[in-house]
Design an enzyme around this catalytic site. Sequence first.
Site, PDB file in Angstrom:
ATOM      1  N   LYS A 130       0.853  -1.137  -0.120  1.00 29.73           N
ATOM      2  CA  LYS A 130       0.061   0.155   0.075  1.00 29.73           C
ATOM      3  C   LYS A 130       0.841   1.305  -0.155  1.00 29.73           C
ATOM      4  O   LYS A 130       2.081   1.146   0.422  1.00 29.73           O
ATOM      5  CB  LYS A 130      -0.952  -0.088   1.185  1.00 29.73           C
ATOM      6  CG  LYS A 130      -1.979   0.892   1.228  1.00 29.73           C
ATOM      7  CD  LYS A 130      -3.263   0.273   0.416  1.00 29.73           C
ATOM      8  CE  LYS A 130      -4.251   1.025   0.085  1.00 29.73           C
ATOM      9  NZ  LYS A 130      -5.537   0.293  -0.185  1.00 29.73           N
ATOM     10  N   ASP A 170      -7.024   4.719  -4.380  1.00 34.11           N
ATOM     11  CA  ASP A 170      -7.616   4.359  -3.143  1.00 34.11           C
ATOM     12  C   ASP A 170      -8.221   5.904  -2.761  1.00 34.11           C
ATOM     13  O   ASP A 170      -8.363   6.477  -3.694  1.00 34.11           O
ATOM     14  CB  ASP A 170      -6.546   4.061  -1.974  1.00 34.11           C
ATOM     15  CG  ASP A 170      -7.406   3.434  -0.732  1.00 34.11           C
ATOM     16  OD1 ASP A 170      -7.575   2.138  -0.519  1.00 34.11           O
ATOM     17  OD2 ASP A 170      -7.585   4.395   0.197  1.00 34.11           O
TER      18      ASP A 170
HETATM   19  P1  NDP Z   1     -12.958   8.000  -2.931  1.00 35.74           P
HETATM   20  O1  NDP Z   1     -11.893   9.099  -2.538  1.00 35.74           O
HETATM   21  O2  NDP Z   1     -13.478   7.931  -3.956  1.00 35.74           O
HETATM   22  O3  NDP Z   1     -14.159   8.564  -1.748  1.00 35.74           O
HETATM   23  C1  NDP Z   1     -14.046   8.465  -0.341  1.00 35.74           C
HETATM   24  C2  NDP Z   1     -15.325   8.913   0.292  1.00 35.74           C
HETATM   25  O4  NDP Z   1     -15.264   8.910   1.673  1.00 35.74           O
HETATM   26  C3  NDP Z   1     -15.788  10.225   0.164  1.00 35.74           C
HETATM   27  O5  NDP Z   1     -17.058  10.505   0.106  1.00 35.74           O
HETATM   28  C4  NDP Z   1     -15.004  11.074   1.184  1.00 35.74           C
HETATM   29  O6  NDP Z   1     -15.768  12.232   1.585  1.00 35.74           O
HETATM   30  C5  NDP Z   1     -15.420   9.972   2.352  1.00 35.74           C
HETATM   31  N1  NDP Z   1     -14.161  10.051   3.369  1.00 35.74           N
HETATM   32  C6  NDP Z   1     -12.954   9.984   3.079  1.00 35.74           C
HETATM   33  N2  NDP Z   1     -12.119  10.254   4.342  1.00 35.74           N
HETATM   34  C7  NDP Z   1     -12.971  10.487   5.181  1.00 35.74           C
HETATM   35  C8  NDP Z   1     -12.795  10.950   6.627  1.00 35.74           C
HETATM   36  N3  NDP Z   1     -11.741  10.898   7.207  1.00 35.74           N
HETATM   37  N4  NDP Z   1     -14.124  11.160   7.052  1.00 35.74           N
HETATM   38  C9  NDP Z   1     -15.302  11.227   6.590  1.00 35.74           C
HETATM   39  N5  NDP Z   1     -15.651  10.750   5.387  1.00 35.74           N
HETATM   40  C10 NDP Z   1     -14.193  10.252   4.367  1.00 35.74           C
HETATM   41  O7  NDP Z   1     -12.272   6.889  -2.333  1.00 35.74           O
HETATM   42  P2  NDP Z   1     -12.791   5.229  -2.571  1.00 35.74           P
HETATM   43  O8  NDP Z   1     -14.149   5.202  -2.595  1.00 35.74           O
HETATM   44  O9  NDP Z   1     -11.847   4.796  -3.318  1.00 35.74           O
HETATM   45  O10 NDP Z   1     -12.305   4.500  -0.887  1.00 35.74           O
HETATM   46  C11 NDP Z   1     -13.353   4.524  -0.001  1.00 35.74           C
HETATM   47  C12 NDP Z   1     -13.003   3.436   1.087  1.00 35.74           C
HETATM   48  O11 NDP Z   1     -12.890   2.121   0.225  1.00 35.74           O
HETATM   49  C13 NDP Z   1     -11.487   3.506   1.761  1.00 35.74           C
HETATM   50  O12 NDP Z   1     -11.868   2.794   2.925  1.00 35.74           O
HETATM   51  C14 NDP Z   1     -10.664   2.894   0.553  1.00 35.74           C
HETATM   52  O13 NDP Z   1      -9.344   2.049   1.355  1.00 35.74           O
HETATM   53  C15 NDP Z   1     -11.623   1.538   0.438  1.00 35.74           C
HETATM   54  N6  NDP Z   1     -11.342   0.710  -0.779  1.00 35.74           N
HETATM   55  C16 NDP Z   1     -11.227   1.172  -1.821  1.00 35.74           C
HETATM   56  C17 NDP Z   1     -11.062   0.370  -3.052  1.00 35.74           C
HETATM   57  C18 NDP Z   1     -10.907   1.072  -4.449  1.00 35.74           C
HETATM   58  O14 NDP Z   1     -10.909   0.150  -5.403  1.00 35.74           O
HETATM   59  N7  NDP Z   1     -10.931   2.488  -4.580  1.00 35.74           N
HETATM   60  C19 NDP Z   1     -10.891  -1.032  -2.998  1.00 35.74           C
HETATM   61  C20 NDP Z   1     -11.020  -1.342  -1.515  1.00 35.74           C
HETATM   62  C21 NDP Z   1     -11.292  -0.667  -0.706  1.00 35.74           C
HETATM   63  P3  NDP Z   1     -14.816  13.753   1.200  1.00 35.74           P
HETATM   64  O15 NDP Z   1     -14.624  13.658  -0.104  1.00 35.74           O
HETATM   65  O16 NDP Z   1     -15.726  14.632   1.903  1.00 35.74           O
HETATM   66  O17 NDP Z   1     -13.553  13.242   1.802  1.00 35.74           O
HETATM   67  O1  2IT Z   2      -7.852  -1.104  -0.727  1.00 35.92           O
HETATM   68  C1  2IT Z   2      -7.757  -2.069  -1.890  1.00 35.92           C
HETATM   69  O2  2IT Z   2      -7.830  -2.949  -2.199  1.00 35.92           O
HETATM   70  C2  2IT Z   2      -7.647  -0.900  -2.925  1.00 35.92           C
HETATM   71  N1  2IT Z   2      -7.517   0.333  -2.771  1.00 35.92           N
HETATM   72  C3  2IT Z   2      -7.613  -1.536  -4.339  1.00 35.92           C
HETATM   73  C4  2IT Z   2      -6.214  -1.961  -4.596  1.00 35.92           C
HETATM   74  C5  2IT Z   2      -5.685  -2.359  -6.066  1.00 35.92           C
HETATM   75  O3  2IT Z   2      -4.594  -2.574  -6.295  1.00 35.92           O
HETATM   76  O4  2IT Z   2      -6.787  -2.288  -6.862  1.00 35.92           O
END
Ligand code: NDP
Ligand code: 2IT
Length: 449
Positions: A130, A170
């Site tokens: 990561k 992420d």
């Molecule tokens: P984005 O940046 O696209 O979206 C994040 C969302 O979560 C936004 O709505 C954001 O609001 C909110 N958020 C982030 N930080 C905070 C915080 N500290 N407090 C409150 N709200 C918060 O990210 P993703 O959708 O990609 O990721 C969301 C989650 O999913 C994370 O935990 C990530 O690790 C996990 N994840 C992502 C994957 C991927 O493929 N993208 C794969 C597996 C897991 P704001 O815009 O106001 O910050």
């Molecule tokens: O938390 C996760 O699994 C991710 N942000 C996606 C990682 C990836 O390599 O697609």
Amino acid sequence: MTARLDEKLEPIFQDVLRRNPGEVEFHQAVHEVLETLGPVLVKHPEFAERKIIQRICEPERQIIFRVPWQDDNGEIHINRAFRVEFNSALGPYKGGMRFHPSVYLGIIKFLGFEQIFKNALTGLPIGGGKGGSDFDPKGRSDAEIMRFCQSLMTELYRHIGEYTDVPAGDIGVGGREIGYLFGQYKRITNRYESGVLTGKGLSYGGSRARTEATGYGTVFFTQEMLKARGDSLEGKTVVVSGSGNVAIYAIEKAHELGAKVIACSDSSGIIVHESGIDLDTVKRIKEVERRRISAYTEFHKDAKYVEAGNIWSVPCDVALPCATQNELNGTDAATLVKNGCIAVAEGANMPTTPEGIQIFQSAGLAYGPGKAANAGGVSTSALEMQQNASRDSWSFDFTQKRLEEIMINIHRDCFETAEEFGAPGNYVLGANITGFIKVARAMDAMGLI
Ligand code: NDP
Ligand code: 2IT
């Protein structure tokens, strides 16, 4: 930390605390895994003898570097970036990059540690890693984002590669950022090495369904948990936290499967729309205009926006935390249970606190931890790597079908492992043990590494 550890595991945890001071999220992630590994050591004493757990808790390599960049006014900024290459027993390090001001080593290590077991669960040949930076992308222009990404890659390029370490997105890192990162990698190395990053655009080697994969996968996993209880998502009321990549596509698939999502959020507040969230509006606000979720009420007068509202107080059948770590605490879990929630699946990484997990488990609701429920994103990244390696490009339907099969298999493996270890329905134990055994066997076979 709630539950007590097995006597063989407590000293290992104490050592992790001592060696990684102040990294509270990393401690939490390690504790949650160790809590479930006691029975594995009874069955496999060789793993204890050869100190496999101690080795897994220590990253293979940790890289920390400076990222200098200039904003549109010419002012100089210095950020810090990380790449933690945690475990490569099963394949090249694989995991996303997070850009958020809260990022420090402890966050990246918790995410990297989770990624080892998640990636093992996918059944695909990927190790765990990561990275990220304390850079705050909010309010920055495209040109500023580009300069930041180019500066970051100017150091990162020497550590990554299709056979070494393959970053992706992420929080704060989506298609735009991956494009800038890939462009700079290609330029510095003079190689069109498609498989060095995933989450790429469809015009330059990305995979169909990767954008949707994490959210879709979380909903496929939820559907499997409900099926195992003779139920389905059809007609269920759903609450999804966040409104980023994972949340948006969780909402999309939940709607496709006949559920109604009535609330979503961002870090400023929550939207409650009893007639059902209009996803086109959310996509427009978040993916195109990059505004706050409060703007939703400009388009839907019957929706309600609550600044700093608590999304878990909205009554629902199914809750999908898709924002960030520790966003759902013990009080929130108790509220969800009291309001009749029957299933929780984590699209985010470690969104539920240890107290929250304990409440869900003692209430007996279906609880799918992130390392199983959100594995669809990294799985489809591995499918992107497969397409890149064979210079192929699959259809959306074919890729989505593969994603669905992978999620069904992960659910089945976690479910069966939980039964085998005498904890039916405990997906936390099922996920941790299934993932751990795969990694431990591979490490053991390779000698003292
Ligand atoms: P984005 O940046 O696209 O979206 C994040 C969302 O979560 C936004 O709505 C954001 O609001 C909110 N958020 C982030 N930080 C905070 C915080 N500290 N407090 C409150 N709200 C918060 O990210 P993703 O959708 O990609 O990721 C969301 C989650 O999913 C994370 O935990 C990530 O690790 C996990 N994840 C992502 C994957 C991927 O493929 N993208 C794969 C597996 C897991 P704001 O815009 O106001 O910050
Ligand atoms: O938390 C996760 O699994 C991710 N942000 C996606 C990682 C990836 O390599 O697609």
